[in-house]
Enzyme design. Structure first.
Site, PDB file in Angstrom:
ATOM      1  N   ASP A 191       0.867  -1.185   0.000  1.00  0.00           N
ATOM      2  CA  ASP A 191       0.000   0.000   0.000  1.00  0.00           C
ATOM      3  C   ASP A 191       0.897   1.226   0.000  1.00  0.00           C
ATOM      4  O   ASP A 191       2.005   1.200   0.544  1.00  0.00           O
ATOM      5  CB  ASP A 191      -0.894   0.020   1.239  1.00  0.00           C
TER       6      ASP A 191
ATOM      7  N   ASP B 114      -6.913  -1.522  -4.635  1.00  0.00           N
ATOM      8  CA  ASP B 114      -7.948  -1.199  -3.646  1.00  0.00           C
ATOM      9  C   ASP B 114      -8.918  -0.155  -4.198  1.00  0.00           C
ATOM     10  O   ASP B 114     -10.130  -0.255  -3.992  1.00  0.00           O
ATOM     11  CB  ASP B 114      -7.312  -0.650  -2.364  1.00  0.00           C
TER      12      ASP B 114
END
Length: 145
Positions: free
Chosen positions: A110, A124
């Protein structure tokens, strides 16, 4: 066909952006504007960092969801719905690729950090946008062309 194209594109962009993030952000975060930073992190859990410490369970659930999404794509009656499902499927496959092929203890890379929302990645974002579009199309009860 359209769902496959969308899914492959999502996986490719996701993996390229994660490669860039791991390469460039290892030396520190980049501040862009306001609360938007690019900062490397690794999420061994699921969305919103839930289920950390249960990586094997997350892997099984993700594989089941990918199989279910594949069936929905196959049964899709419109190009729009197939494209939406392709966004979700591509995002799920992109994150699954991290868990299976990166050496980060089955964690997902991330790097988009808003400071008021959990850190996320391109996959995401595609999953979230795809789910919102799918929900809107289901609530409206209309077929997306």
């Amino acid at each position: 066909m359209v769902a496959g194209t969308v899914a492959v594109t999502v996986v490719a962009v996701d993996q390229l952006t994660k490669w860039w993030a791991v390469t460039r952000l290892a030396s520190g975060p980049i501040h862009l504007i306001g609360t938007l930073d690019l900062q490397l992190s690794f999420n061994p859990g699921s969305a919103f960092s839930l289920f950390q410490g249960h990586t094997d369970l997350v892997l099984v659930v993700v594989c089941i969801l990918i199989a279910a999404l594949s069936v929905l794509v196959w049964r899709s009656t419109s190009l729009g719905r197939a494209a939406i499902l392709g966004l979700i499927l591509g995002g799920a496959l992109g994150n699954l690729a991290d868990r299976l092929f990166r050496g980060d203890h089955r964690a997902v890379v991330d790097f988009v950090d808003l400071h008021f929302w959990p850190t996320f990645n391109f996959a995401d974002a595609c999953i979230t946008v795809g789910c919102v579009l799918l929900l809107v199309s289901l609530v409206r009860g209309s077929r997306i062309p």
